[in-house]
Design a protein around this motif. Sequence first.
Motif, PDB file in Angstrom:
ATOM      1  N   VAL A   1       0.843  -1.201   0.000  1.00  0.00           N
ATOM      2  CA  VAL A   1       0.000   0.000   0.000  1.00  0.00           C
ATOM      3  C   VAL A   1       0.879   1.251   0.000  1.00  0.00           C
TER       4      VAL A   1
ATOM      5  N   ALA B   1       1.102   4.191  -2.789  1.00  0.00           N
ATOM      6  CA  ALA B   1       0.880   5.575  -2.402  1.00  0.00           C
ATOM      7  C   ALA B   1       2.088   6.437  -2.763  1.00  0.00           C
TER       8      ALA B   1
ATOM      9  N   PHE C   1       2.022   7.280  -6.446  1.00  0.00           N
ATOM     10  CA  PHE C   1       1.129   8.381  -6.841  1.00  0.00           C
ATOM     11  C   PHE C   1       1.651   9.711  -6.317  1.00  0.00           C
TER      12      PHE C   1
ATOM     13  N   TRP D   1       4.178   7.712   7.944  1.00  0.00           N
ATOM     14  CA  TRP D   1       3.423   6.444   7.842  1.00  0.00           C
ATOM     15  C   TRP D   1       3.939   5.562   6.732  1.00  0.00           C
TER      16      TRP D   1
ATOM     17  N   ALA E   1      -5.161   9.771   5.866  1.00  0.00           N
ATOM     18  CA  ALA E   1      -4.622   9.402   4.573  1.00  0.00           C
ATOM     19  C   ALA E   1      -5.172  10.258   3.445  1.00  0.00           C
ATOM     20  N   ALA E   2      -6.425  10.594   3.527  1.00  0.00           N
ATOM     21  CA  ALA E   2      -7.049  11.321   2.429  1.00  0.00           C
ATOM     22  C   ALA E   2      -6.366  12.660   2.195  1.00  0.00           C
TER      23      ALA E   2
ATOM     24  N   ILE F   1      -2.753  12.046   0.272  1.00  0.00           N
ATOM     25  CA  ILE F   1      -2.766  11.762  -1.152  1.00  0.00           C
ATOM     26  C   ILE F   1      -3.845  12.607  -1.792  1.00  0.00           C
ATOM     27  N   PRO F   2      -3.521  13.321  -2.836  1.00  0.00           N
ATOM     28  CA  PRO F   2      -4.554  14.126  -3.477  1.00  0.00           C
ATOM     29  C   PRO F   2      -5.627  13.218  -4.056  1.00  0.00           C
ATOM     30  N   ALA F   3      -6.869  13.588  -3.865  1.00  0.00           N
ATOM     31  CA  ALA F   3      -7.957  12.787  -4.408  1.00  0.00           C
ATOM     32  C   ALA F   3      -7.831  12.819  -5.919  1.00  0.00           C
TER      33      ALA F   3
END
Lengths: 485, 521
Positions: free
Chosen positions: B181, B185, B188, B212, B512-513, B516-518
């Motif tokens: 994971v 991440a 991206f 993290w 987390a949201a 990382i950019p949506a």
Amino acid sequence: METIAIPAINFAPIMPEVILSIFGMALLLVNVFVPSEQKAYLGYLSLGGIIIAALTLLNGWGAPPQEGFSSSVQLDNFAIFFKGIFLLSATLTILISDHYMKREECNVGELYPLILFATTGMMLMASGTDLMTIFLGLEVLSVSLYVLAGFNRANVKSNEAGLKYFLLGAFSTGFLLYGMALTYGATGTTRIAKIAEFIAQNTSVAANPMFYIGMLLMATGFSFKIAAAPFHMWTPDVYEGAPTPITAYMSAGPKAAGFAAFLRVLIVAFPSLKADWTDLLWVLAVLTMTIGNIIALNQNNIKRMLAYSSIAHAGYALVGFTAGNAEGTAGILFYMLSYTFMNIGAFAIIILVGKKGEENNNVSDYAGFATKHPVLALAMSVFLFSLAGMPPTAGFIGKFYLFSSAIKAGYIWLAIIGVLNSAASVYYYLRVMVYMYMKDPVEEFDWMKASPAVMLCILVSVAGALIPGVLPSYLLELAQKAVLL
Amino acid sequence: MSQFPLISVMTFLPLMGVILLFFVNKKSYSLHRVIALVVSLATFVVSLPLVTGFQSNAEFQFVEKVPWISVGPFQMNYHVGIDGISLWLVILTTFIMPIAILSTWTAVEEKVKEYMICLLLLEVGMLGAFISLDLFLFYIFWEVMLIPMYFIIGIWGGKNKIYAAVKFFIYTMVGSMLMLVALIALYFKAGGGDFSLLRFYEVSLDPATQTWMFLAFALAFAIKVPMFPLHTWLPDAHTEAPTAGSVILAAVLLKMGTYGFVRFAMPLFPDATARFTPLFATLSVIGIIYAALVAMVQEDVKKLVAYSSVAHLGYVMLGVFALNQQGLSGGMLQMLNHGVSTGALFLIVGFIYERRHTRLITDFGGLAKQMPIFATIFMIVTLSSIGLPGTNGFVGEFLVLLGSFESSLRWYAVIGTSGVILAAVYMLWMFQRVMFGELTNPKNQTLTDLNAREIVIMLPLLVLIFVMGVYPTPFIDKMSPSLEKLIVHCKSKQQTAKAEVPQLPVAQVSPAAAVIPADSK
């Protein structure tokens, strides 16, 4: 006098369906004249039908979408990809059916036409751009499956499976139909594209509870069909009781069909409500993965175990669905395809190991299998590792793609729950392997005589589970091209 | 750089052996053994030009890069190469494999074909993980290693083999899944493109993301090392595995964890590394002391060696986290030393187990009289494991303690040093109880000394013990430039991070949201 305008009928978009239905009906007639020990010929004939349908299908790949029946069906890459999965799962199922039916002495020829009809229904679901078409496809599929699940009349469990599937299936159909009715009431149309248009033009519709309830009920109905928790209750009993080839079939084709329709309805009809349905979907995804895996952990019957594991797999696919982006959708397509290979492959082995009366379906019956049949055990290991998502198998690439789509969309925690789930799932897949490789044989496995058809199915499945794991580019590209939007 | 693809040939050569074995009758056991031995020896020979051709600089060498998967946003390459950090680990792997295979010549007598296939597949996985410069490729090899090892423990292991094999598999799997994971991440976060490690090195991540991601990577590696308190799978796996399995597990597989820290976790997330250094140093020191104490009370020789492994790897981790030239080269050297010494110890345990089918210390005593050659070899290996000057163990431990003493980890080094004493206690005590005293047990009076094959197995290890102990310079010289580059890289990134963010509480991990950019479409 008012004239009724009959729309131009364009059979091209549903040509594969037409071919399959014709073959199905013809086989029903031919069946009468085929003696019971030679029903395998019906299987070969139905395979012929599938091949012709596949050829007509491939013809349309890459071409612009074709509409038909006043745009209530549409043949686009998305539909073609899914139809490919359906035809594949039907083919593999037919390959393993004869062996099983001879063993269980329920060699009834209607099996093959029913599989063809079910496949027709699935294809209509994937093509349907009108809620009514989708419903029609779903019913054709479901009715065939109710019969197929209860096909082994001499077996009590099979009877139970048929009845249970029928009752719960009818129930879920009710939900779905009610949801469709409410959506129609709120928007005045059943055409998926028109619903989206209507929502875009009328902001007031979003405030209409009828509309929301409609969407919710449809989602419920579809969740039943893909066996997403908490609507999964029918799965273990039905999967355990149904004749094993049908279990294999049900876990691959119809589930993919449910996803096909679910995807199209949500993505095309309700794009503006994405925030709402992704919220719904991640809850479903988390529940489905977790419940499926946790209960699978202590199953002793291998069919039940794979039933629960298939619930978990629907959960992984829902992770990609939640992501709601092109990767997620492509991930589902890829995953459904590889799942078809690995799961039907595993069921093929289960059929070989099983004895008359569905005996030998416990995990412990596999003790020492590798010593007696090293090649088959190796094939089973490939399927199980693929289901567990270990590289270098298709299952790993599929999960990688699904989870990365979720991460891309910002659902990192969902991906984490997903990977922890697949780590937990390793335990029960390993258990089968522990028995196969690490326990002393208690059985001779001398009743096992793999017919060429079953071996072909296993061979194709191994290739399908391994090759996309090492060289996934080609299939992933296909899946990418098949994403509508 | 289109030269001979030496690295790929080496990595996939064992696969040739696997294919060959498929076509051999399953009853011709000796043929299976010969094929596996020849193939692994050939792999070793093919790997030697890597040493001779390696230029002592920090660049990646023998690089091969071929596009592999290219779809949608993803681009994975088959990108391999070695630098000073991976060079010796690759050689260690190819070196230890023939020894491991030769050691099971008579120990494994059923399903020999499958056993050899597993060993060779394992070699492919291990080599692949060391040479991968593409994170996705690395992950594949990292996971692939699990499968053959699982079977080796589970099929050919001891009484509790199933428990040990499943535990090994699940532990490692949980760790690596989280790494997956974090890896995606990170991808991206780096803005898509390919999974090239070198590209990720240049990405600057904000501290919260680093935290993290580092933890996810570090968990995977710490389980593999294994660091206290994640070590519990190791004694089980070691004790139950057949000799070759234990040797490979100790010599190479555990190095995956420490290598992972050096290659991935630390340089990718330098800032988080700095923040977590106290934590990892503490765990390392606890590992050193705790494992030594537990080793002391073991009744089973193999379990004792397994716990000593945990302690030794504690030193490696301490040196690595010191993040200076001495500490890191000490850590790297200690990885090799541990591979040689502990590998040799497991072989020795295998020898007596094959003869007596017991590993309990109380079943032995006075073996030295009966088996003089064995006693001599055992003595040398024991001393090297303790770290006596003149043997390989000393150089590594010395550098580690020196490095950590000179870094911020001074007090950890002080405490860690006591582990050296403890190691001497449990190893010598064990040696004394097994080898010296009266030869009381009648079963031991008929024991035969090592045969020619067993001596041949041990010889290269003994030679290495002394060569590395007396003249470690060539080993260090090849790895130094790469380590230096790594240190500069980490330190400079830590500096910039500190300049940008003066203070950062550890506990502050953003959801987390937000990290990382949506959907970046």
